[in-house]
Design a protein around this motif. Sequence first.
Motif, PDB file in Angstrom:
ATOM      1  N   GLN A   6     -55.834  62.657 122.118  1.00 57.97           N
ATOM      2  CA  GLN A   6     -57.201  62.099 121.400  1.00 57.97           C
ATOM      3  C   GLN A   6     -57.831  63.337 120.849  1.00 57.97           C
ATOM      4  O   GLN A   6     -57.949  64.495 121.536  1.00 57.97           O
ATOM      5  CB  GLN A   6     -58.033  61.530 122.478  1.00 57.97           C
ATOM      6  N   LYS A   7     -58.540  63.208 119.650  1.00 58.21           N
ATOM      7  CA  LYS A   7     -59.406  64.338 119.359  1.00 58.21           C
ATOM      8  C   LYS A   7     -60.728  63.983 118.967  1.00 58.21           C
ATOM      9  O   LYS A   7     -60.695  62.656 118.211  1.00 58.21           O
ATOM     10  CB  LYS A   7     -58.885  64.810 117.950  1.00 58.21           C
ATOM     11  N   TYR A   8     -61.712  64.380 119.488  1.00 57.55           N
ATOM     12  CA  TYR A   8     -63.215  63.830 119.217  1.00 57.55           C
ATOM     13  C   TYR A   8     -63.765  65.025 118.411  1.00 57.55           C
ATOM     14  O   TYR A   8     -63.844  66.203 118.631  1.00 57.55           O
ATOM     15  CB  TYR A   8     -63.864  64.108 120.418  1.00 57.55           C
ATOM     16  N   ARG A 151     -61.990  74.679 108.059  1.00 60.28           N
ATOM     17  CA  ARG A 151     -62.964  73.634 108.494  1.00 60.28           C
ATOM     18  C   ARG A 151     -62.215  72.309 108.468  1.00 60.28           C
ATOM     19  O   ARG A 151     -61.194  72.047 107.755  1.00 60.28           O
ATOM     20  CB  ARG A 151     -64.023  73.726 107.442  1.00 60.28           C
ATOM     21  N   GLY A 152     -62.675  71.797 109.400  1.00 55.72           N
ATOM     22  CA  GLY A 152     -61.825  70.483 110.020  1.00 55.72           C
ATOM     23  C   GLY A 152     -60.572  70.541 110.642  1.00 55.72           C
ATOM     24  O   GLY A 152     -59.797  69.470 110.791  1.00 55.72           O
ATOM     25  N   GLY A 153     -60.388  71.906 111.041  1.00 56.31           N
ATOM     26  CA  GLY A 153     -58.870  71.931 111.592  1.00 56.31           C
ATOM     27  C   GLY A 153     -58.634  71.404 112.851  1.00 56.31           C
ATOM     28  O   GLY A 153     -57.555  71.440 113.543  1.00 56.31           O
ATOM     29  N   SER A 154     -59.474  70.980 113.503  1.00 55.44           N
ATOM     30  CA  SER A 154     -59.381  70.267 114.878  1.00 55.44           C
ATOM     31  C   SER A 154     -58.357  69.059 114.766  1.00 55.44           C
ATOM     32  O   SER A 154     -57.736  68.864 115.588  1.00 55.44           O
ATOM     33  CB  SER A 154     -60.630  69.738 115.547  1.00 55.44           C
ATOM     34  N   ASP A 155     -58.546  68.572 113.525  1.00 47.93           N
ATOM     35  CA  ASP A 155     -57.384  67.317 113.230  1.00 47.93           C
ATOM     36  C   ASP A 155     -56.110  67.861 113.568  1.00 47.93           C
ATOM     37  O   ASP A 155     -55.197  67.224 113.837  1.00 47.93           O
ATOM     38  CB  ASP A 155     -57.922  66.974 111.910  1.00 47.93           C
ATOM     39  N   THR A 156     -55.888  69.112 112.944  1.00 47.78           N
ATOM     40  CA  THR A 156     -54.693  69.477 112.912  1.00 47.78           C
ATOM     41  C   THR A 156     -53.993  70.143 114.089  1.00 47.78           C
ATOM     42  O   THR A 156     -53.035  69.704 114.508  1.00 47.78           O
ATOM     43  CB  THR A 156     -54.503  70.713 111.686  1.00 47.78           C
ATOM     44  N   ALA A 209     -61.706  63.526 100.988  1.00 48.74           N
ATOM     45  CA  ALA A 209     -62.198  62.642 101.772  1.00 48.74           C
ATOM     46  C   ALA A 209     -61.984  63.245 103.307  1.00 48.74           C
ATOM     47  O   ALA A 209     -60.807  63.228 103.682  1.00 48.74           O
ATOM     48  CB  ALA A 209     -61.093  61.305 101.898  1.00 48.74           C
ATOM     49  N   ARG A 210     -62.870  63.906 103.658  1.00 45.91           N
ATOM     50  CA  ARG A 210     -62.845  64.980 104.619  1.00 45.91           C
ATOM     51  C   ARG A 210     -62.696  64.142 106.116  1.00 45.91           C
ATOM     52  O   ARG A 210     -62.538  65.058 107.370  1.00 45.91           O
ATOM     53  CB  ARG A 210     -63.971  65.852 104.726  1.00 45.91           C
ATOM     54  N   VAL A 211     -62.341  63.011 106.200  1.00 45.79           N
ATOM     55  CA  VAL A 211     -62.211  62.495 107.638  1.00 45.79           C
ATOM     56  C   VAL A 211     -60.819  62.779 108.297  1.00 45.79           C
ATOM     57  O   VAL A 211     -60.819  62.935 109.491  1.00 45.79           O
ATOM     58  CB  VAL A 211     -62.182  60.732 107.251  1.00 45.79           C
TER      59      VAL A 211
HETATM   60 MG    MG Z   1     -63.529  66.667 110.738  1.00 41.75          MG
END
Ligand code: MG
Length: 411
Positions: A6-8, A151-156, A209-211
Motif C-alpha cells: 500500500q502506498k499513502y 517528484r511523485g516517486g513514491s508511487d514507483t 495526470a500526476r495521480v
Molecule cells: Mg503523487
Amino acid sequence: MAIVVQKYGGTSVGDVNRMKRVADRVARTHRAGNQTVVVVSAMGDTTDELVGMAEKISDLPPGRELDMLLTAGERISMALLAMALHALEIPAKSFTGSQAGIITDGSHGRARIVDITPGRISGALDEGNVVIVAGFQGVSHDTKDVTTLGRGGSDTTAVALAAALGADVCEIYTDVDGVYTADPRIVPDARKLDRLTFEEMLEMAAQGARVLQVRSVEFGRNHGVPIHVRSSFSYQEGTWVVPEEDIMENAIISGVAHDTDDAKVTVQHVPDKPGVAADVFTALGEANVNIDMIVQNVSEDGTTDISFTMPHADVHRTRELLEGLAREVGARGVAIDDQVAKVSLVGAGMKTHPGIAAAMFKALSDAGVNIEMISTSTIRVSVVVAATDAERAVRAIHDAFDLSATPVEVS
Ligand code: MG
Ligand code: ADP
Ligand code: ASP
C-alpha cells in the motif's frame, strides 16, 4: 498469505491525525492476515517546503545534498507511522529506501531503480511485522549516495517493491477516489474510470495526470503488477490499472491530461542545412535533457526555427548550453517561453477511429484557444497552448467528447 503493498501519498499522511487513520487502515489489512508493506510519502507539502529552503540558500543546490535533504521528508513519515502502529499493538518496522534494498543509478533528483534486493523486507515480514518503507528514494549502486526518484516517486517505490516481492496487488492511496477522465480539480464533472490498461495509464501519466508517476506504471506493466488507485478517505473501489487482455471492451477515449511542467524553447533562424538538428539534440541528450515535442518551421530566408519542449526544471541548468549551441550552429538566438501548457487527449480507440484530432482542434478553436504545437502518437493527440488557456482547453475538449457520460465502447 497474500502480500499487499500500500502506498499513502502526502495528503493522506498530511498531519498526525491522518497518520493515525492510515495506521488504522494498515492495521485492518494486517489483521486480515496479509503480509503488508506500506510505502509512505512525506507529510503534506513537506517536499515543497524543503525544496523552498534549499532554493533560498542556493540557486543551484548540489544534487547530492538536495537528495539528502528531500529524503528526510519520507523518513519522518515512516517513523511516525511505525509508532502509530506500535500504539495499536501491531509490530512494525520502518526502513529507508537504501535499507529496503532499492538500488538506483546515480542521477540525483531523477534516479532510476536498477535493482531491488528486498532481503531485509522479506525478513521483517516473515517475523510478522508490517514493513514501512520511505518512498521516493534509493541508494546509488556506484557512489553509495542516497538518491531520489523524481517528484511523485513514491508511487514507483511502491509498484517496484510490489514487483520484487511478487505482491498480489499494489494499492495507491491518494486524495481522489481513482483515475478520472480529467483532473477532477479542473473538470468537476470528470468521470471516475473503473478500469484502464497500462498503455492508457502510461500515456495519461506521461502527459501530466500526476495521480501516478509514469515509471510506476512502467513497472506495473513490465512485471504484471495490478495497480489499484483509490482514496485513503473512503473504502470505495477505485480504478484498476490492468493488462489489456483483462479488459473486454475499450473506450475510444480514456481522458484528457494536461501538464504545465514544460517550457517551449525555440532556436531561432538556424541555417537550413543537414546536421543542425542532430547537433542541437545530441548536445541536449548528452546533458540528460528529455525533449518532448519538436517542430521545425522553414522561413523564407533559408533559415529555420527549431522549437521543442523540455522540462521547466532543466531550463535553468541548460540555458548556457543552449545559448552556446545557438552560436555554434549560426542561429540568431534562443527564445524560452515557460508560460505554456501541454494538453493531451488519450485513448486506445483512436487507432481505429479517424477524425479524433480534427474534433479536438475544432473544440479548441470554438473555445478561442490558439494551438502553438501539435504532436501525436497512435493513442494520443497533444497540443501546446498558452498556460493561461490550459484549464479552458481541458474543459473544452472534455465537453466536446462528452467524457462525463458513460462511454461508447468498442470491442
Ligand atoms: Mg503523487
Ligand atoms: P499523492 O500525494 O497522493 O501522491 P498527487 O497529488 O501526486 O497525490 O496525485 C493526486 C492528484 O492528481 C489529484 O489530487 C488530482 O488533482 C491529480 N490528477 C490529475 N489528473 C488526474 C486524473 N486524470 N485522475 C485523478 N487525479 C488526477
Ligand atoms: N514526496 C515526494 C514528492 O512530493 C514523493 C512523493 O510524494 O511521491 O514528490
